[in-house]
Structure formats: C-alpha cells, structure tokens
Design an enzyme around this catalytic site. Sequence first.
Site, PDB file in Angstrom:
ATOM      1  N   THR A 390       1.059  -1.363   0.163  1.00 32.86           N
ATOM      2  CA  THR A 390      -0.035  -0.116  -0.266  1.00 32.86           C
ATOM      3  C   THR A 390       0.939   1.535  -0.196  1.00 32.86           C
ATOM      4  O   THR A 390       2.203   1.689   0.497  1.00 32.86           O
ATOM      5  CB  THR A 390      -1.324   0.122   0.938  1.00 32.86           C
ATOM      6  N   THR A 408      -3.968   0.949  -3.070  1.00 34.72           N
ATOM      7  CA  THR A 408      -3.315  -0.482  -2.807  1.00 34.72           C
ATOM      8  C   THR A 408      -3.490  -1.530  -4.136  1.00 34.72           C
ATOM      9  O   THR A 408      -4.115  -1.611  -5.110  1.00 34.72           O
ATOM     10  CB  THR A 408      -3.300  -0.900  -1.728  1.00 34.72           C
ATOM     11  N   ASP A 432      -8.391 -10.297   1.221  1.00 37.27           N
ATOM     12  CA  ASP A 432      -9.081  -9.087   2.342  1.00 37.27           C
ATOM     13  C   ASP A 432     -10.352  -9.539   2.784  1.00 37.27           C
ATOM     14  O   ASP A 432     -10.392  -9.118   3.565  1.00 37.27           O
ATOM     15  CB  ASP A 432      -8.828  -7.801   2.118  1.00 37.27           C
ATOM     16  N   SER A 450     -11.127  -3.591   4.618  1.00 37.46           N
ATOM     17  CA  SER A 450     -10.033  -2.663   4.095  1.00 37.46           C
ATOM     18  C   SER A 450      -9.584  -1.706   5.266  1.00 37.46           C
ATOM     19  O   SER A 450     -10.838  -1.773   6.511  1.00 37.46           O
ATOM     20  CB  SER A 450     -10.012  -1.356   2.919  1.00 37.46           C
ATOM     21  N   SER A 451      -8.489  -1.812   5.670  1.00 39.56           N
ATOM     22  CA  SER A 451      -7.991  -0.555   6.915  1.00 39.56           C
ATOM     23  C   SER A 451      -6.746   0.111   6.619  1.00 39.56           C
ATOM     24  O   SER A 451      -6.924   1.361   7.053  1.00 39.56           O
ATOM     25  CB  SER A 451      -6.253  -1.479   7.707  1.00 39.56           C
ATOM     26  N   GLY A 471       0.484  -0.249   5.689  1.00 41.03           N
ATOM     27  CA  GLY A 471       0.869  -1.337   6.732  1.00 41.03           C
ATOM     28  C   GLY A 471       0.277  -2.208   7.172  1.00 41.03           C
ATOM     29  O   GLY A 471      -0.194  -1.788   8.485  1.00 41.03           O
ATOM     30  N   GLY A 472      -0.686  -2.595   5.866  1.00 41.68           N
ATOM     31  CA  GLY A 472      -1.866  -3.185   6.612  1.00 41.68           C
ATOM     32  C   GLY A 472      -2.672  -3.066   7.734  1.00 41.68           C
ATOM     33  O   GLY A 472      -2.966  -1.506   7.994  1.00 41.68           O
TER      34      GLY A 472
END
Length: 577
Positions: A390, A408, A432, A450-451, A471-472
């Site tokens: 990302t 991402t 995901d 998503s984050s 960073g997820g």
Amino acid sequence: MLPRACRLVLACSGLLALGVAPADAREGSRLPVAAEGRTGVVATESPAASRVARDVLAQGGNAIDAAAAAVFAISVARPQSCGIGGGGFLVYRSASGATRTLDFREAAPAAYTPQTLDPPGLHKTFTGHLPVGVPGTVAGMDAALQRYGTRSLAATIAPAERLARRGFRIPTSLVGAMRQNAARLRLFPAAAAQFLKDGQPYAPGETLVQPELAASLRRLMRGGPAALYGGAIGRRIVADMRAARPTNDPGLLTLADLEAYSARWLAPVTGTYRGRDVVTMGPPTSGGVAIVEMLNLLERFDLRKAGQSSADAIHLVAEAQRIAWADRNAYLADPAFVPQPTAFLTSKAYADARAGEIQLERTTAHAPGRLPAAAGARASGEETNPNGSTTQVSVVDARGAAVSLTCTNEQEFGSAVVAPGTGILLNNELTDFSAAGTANEPRAGKRPRSSMSPTILVEDGRPILLTGGAGGSRIIMGALETIINRVDFGLTLAQAVDAERFDSQGTSTLEIEDARVDPAALASLQARGWTLSRLGEYGVRPRIQLAGIEPRTGRTAGVSDARSDRAALVPRAVARR
Ligand code: GLU
C-alpha cells in the site's frame, strides 16, 4: 538533526551511531525535515511520483490533478505498492470546505461465492489469478478528475507514461521488494520479464523500463477508462485469467465484471476531536470508523496532562483501540452488502457509553458494542494478511484544497500476476475477505473490508493535517497517532510522524517502538497487563505521509515518514529545505 535529548547530552553519540535514540528522546535519529511553501505540497513515498505531482501543482493544477498524476506515476515507479491494477480510497476537501470521499476499491467478480477462496491453491499464498479483484484505480482517478479536476485523464497519465517508456532509477526500496518477491514473480513470465533481470532482482540505481506498461498507459490516454473496462487491455487481462499460464489457477474475472465496475462517491465519515473536524473514509474500509470511534473515546481523557510517551497516554490509546477493534472485527464490511452501524459507532453518545470500560490500571478485553438493531451483527472475521503493502498520497494545493488518498495492490507486488501484453500488475485484494458466514465474507460484486485510513483534520476551516499510510491493519493506529501527536501533544508535522508508534491489534500484546520510551513507562505498561513486542527505534510499518496548512503561518507543509522513502516536495520556486 539530533534528538533533542542528544543535543544536550553529548554522551548520546554512541547510541546515535547505532541508530538508536535514547529512552528519553522525543525526536528520533531519523527525524524528517518538512517541505514548506505557499503554493501547495505533496507527500508520497515515491520520489518520482512526488516530482510529477509537484510539477502539476507548479503548473497550476489542483490537488485532485496532482494526486491523480501521483497515483499513475506510483503505478510505474513504486509498482510493488499501488497501481492501475489495484484500488483505493480518496478523501477530498475543497478550498471552501466541501467534502466527499471516493471508493475505488476492487470488487469481486460475479462468479465469486463465500466459498471461492476456501479450497487449497496458490491463492493461499496471496498469489495468482483467483484473488484478483476488478481494478479500481483508473475508474477512480477518472471519476475524481471528472468531478473536481482541471486536467484531462490523458494529461494526468502522460508523465507516468514517460516514466514507464524512458525508465527511472530503481530505488533501494523497490530492489528490496523485488528480492522478497522474486520467487512469486518468477511464477509468471510476464511479471518476471517486467520486474526481474534474467530472473534476478535489479541492483539499486539501475534503470527500470516498462514498455508494455507504457503501451497500456497510451491506450488509456487514447481510449479512456474503456480501454481497461471492456476494451483491449481488459480483453488481455481476461484472456490471462482463463489461460492462467503456467500456474493453472484460473481466475474468475470476466469482461462483464470489468464493464460493470464503477468508483463510488460516498459521504465522508465525520467527527470532531477537541474542537477540530475529522473527515475520513467510511466502509468498506474500517479505518475511518475506527479512528473516529477511538478519538471520541480519547476525548474523555486528558492525554496532554498524561504526557507524550507516558505509560498512561500509551495505555489509554491502546485501550481505546481494543474497544474499537472489537467493533471493527464484528461489524465492518462493504455497506452495499451489510448494513453498517457507522453513525452509531462514531457517535459521542456511544463513546460516553463505553469510555467507562477503560480502566487505567489494567488492560482488558472488550466485547463489540450492542447495536440498537441486530442487523448486520455478524463477526467479520480475523485478519488474513495484516502486513501487506500500500501507499499514501497527501496533497494540499495553493488554494487550500486537500486530497488524502491511499491506494494498494494489497500484498507487496499484489497477486504477482502481470497479464501478458499489458504490463499491468494485478492486485490480490480479494484475500482481504474473511471466512464464509461473516459480514466480510466474499460475495459477487462485493468489496473486501480494508484498513486504509485517508483522513483530513480541519481547524478553523483549514486542513491542518492530512494523514494516512501503508501497512495493512497497522495503518489505522499510525494515522490515529499522528492526529494525537498534533492535537494533544502539539507536535510539528515532522515530530508527529517521527514519534514512536504502538499498536495492540485489539489484543493484550502491544507492539511498540520502545527505544525512545522511558523504561519506567514500559515497566508500568507491563504491570498493567500488556505483553510488549519491542520494535526498537523505528519499525518498518506503518509508513505515513503527512501534509497540511500550518495554522500559525498559513504555509503549506508536508513530511514523509522516515520509515520509508521520503518524498515531500513543494513547487520549486517556493521550496525551502
Ligand atoms: N489490503 C489492505 C487493506 O485494504 C491494504 C494492503 C496492506 O497494506 O495490507 O487494508
């Protein structure tokens, strides 16, 4: 610049030589320098992309023009993180204060079912054709330019096309990603040909030329998004999904899926924090809801009095995370498929109801909140891939319009698939999704949770902080902590991105960049029940990009996280570095 404590204590020099700031330092040994000016700023982690966006700003382009140009350039120059084969989210605030968000997240093909990802296969290693979702980036940038831009799609793509055709010097970060993913890239001849040299990673400073990607970009310049969403590029991608050579792991993406895709304009998730307005992204990302929920909880505590890097402040923030994470994991998913309790979870009344659960002496597990109606109250499931890749683009233009954008490919180098004849690296975003039976289960046409957390903080009508990162699931706390560092601890943008990070992921294990935290504070956290996972002075993620208008001076400033490549730039004539 030396950490503040080291400017006073010469004995720190040995520690600095080791790249470690002492436990009482507030500023780390890699404290970045902010780029400042009056005619806009861009912060990304791709120097080539930031140069492209800076030039757009210098030529009078607005924040949307610059952000879109940066995204296309990142597709070429930081391909491991984001590209036209991926997707993302954008938060926009106009100079006059209008706000809107854009969801250009990848969507599952029509043939997807909740069980699609269950059987064993290459996709279990986050690789191959099956987890490829309909790419959203081109539709997203086109929608953003149509609504708020001043440049054509073709003009916005042109600098990226030049980068792909002429090549660029490969930064160390890309070499590292090539090394880590070489085995995956070798599975797909077109990917190996594009990103490896005779099957091996390139060396730093060598030139990467991507002629097939350049050709696809020219097709997009000539034919617009239709070249991908049903046209020549799309047909090549679909042919590769069927052939799936040489891995024999067919994907489900069809031409009809590509034709059906569109980016979605959504109302932002909003909140307030100590008198500032928060404008952020709602589901299908969990980032904005979690951030507003945590800020509402934290508003009930005096973090400034507790003190930056104090055990009390770290504990309170991490405890707020444990509550917000319980809700995130239980409820958040694609709003087109699952009713979302966004208004409820982000209300001040909800924070009032739950803040009392936070004990200062002890970390505790928290249950998800009880929704007023049971609709949608199904567990979303755990993270399948909390690390990922990302990248973030933060832009403020000369008029004060702001774009916070995160995009991402999901995993570093996405699925590792490049469809032959396209040069386009495809995402593996559908990894995901969570297990069948959860709110975040796979479904036809659905976008996975998503984050990503693109966010804008507004004070007195001005965007003082654009934040977000890579960073997820660690992105969310990275973004939140920059807001707290700015608002509660009064840090500059540079200090706010540099300060130590911590993240519990909703558990009693606290990952913490511990080198600058007083050992007594760390011991106090352990006494409160936290198991510490110590990361030293700087971890590798999340990687945050900040921008904003300095309230005191009215100047725009941007700063890139030293945990990655730094590329905060202002248009040349006004640069002061
Ligand atoms: N796929 C992740 C998400 O949407 C982002 C990629 C990553 O950094 O893990 O949250």
